[in-house]
Design a protein around this motif. Structure first.
Motif: not given
Length: 191
Positions: A18-19, A72-83, A88-93, A140-147
């Motif tokens: 799902l997206m 303790d993790i720094i949350k940053d909106e600029r690395i949130i997943e694409a809108d 949203e929630k559509a099946n990739y296929m 530094v570690l940056v954890v984000c999303h596939g898009g």
């Protein structure tokens, strides 16, 4: 500075193809195991700072890999997943043609209405990384999303288009970059 960029571990939405976008769902058991395996692969690196998207799947992954408490993790909106807007929630296929073409070939097809554009993603990640590179960190570690990892990689690999769309990053794949005086170099890809 070494910048470790990774995609979060698997969620049930990933499993169901799902997206996922801005939906805020946690890691599943596989995702937790992927993050723990990644921690073992990268070893005992001490991170001077850990940044994550504000979505729980990224925060959980960041905490497991780094050993930092979630608060303790720094949350940053600029690395949130694409809108993904109405997709949203559509099946990739089963994506309608405009979204399917955009998500496969964003260098050719524009973002459908309600979906974030590549230009927007490049702008916000470039601002984040430019600011990050001014910090005095060794690791530094940056954890984000596939898009959103795609324009991050574009910035750190000096891609002319501003993004690297293919190959698609897998869950918990870690791209390790060296950043020295504004110059970048990919030094490792840990799968």
């Amino acid at each position: 500075m070494k910048i470790y960029v990774t995609r979060h571990g698997q969620t049930d939405y990933n499993k169901d193809r799902l997206m996922q976008g801005r939906s805020d769902i946690p890691l599943n058991g596989t995702g937790t195991a992927q993050a723990q395996a990644t921690k073992e692969k990268i070893g005992d690196i001490k991170f001077d700072a850990v940044y994550a998207s504000p979505l729980i799947r990224a925060i959980q992954t960041a905490s497991i890999i780094s050993g930092y408490a979630q608060e303790d993790i720094i949350k940053d909106e600029r690395i949130i997943e694409a809108d993904f807007g109405k997709y949203e929630k559509a099946n990739y296929m089963k994506l309608p043609l405009p979204m399917n073409l955009y998500w496969m070939y964003p260098e050719v097809f524009p973002a459908p209405k309600t979906v974030e554009s590549i230009k927007s993603m490049v702008k916000r990640t470039s601002e984040f990384l430019s600011e990050l590179e001014k910090k005095d960190y060794e690791n530094v570690l940056v954890v984000c999303h596939g898009g959103i990892i795609r324009p991050i990689r574009g910035y750190l690999e000096d891609a002319k288009r501003g993004f690297i769309w293919r190959p698609r990053p897998v869950n918990c794949e870690v791209f390790v970059y060296e950043s020295i005086d504004g110059k970048h170099r990919l030094v490792d890809d840990i799968k």
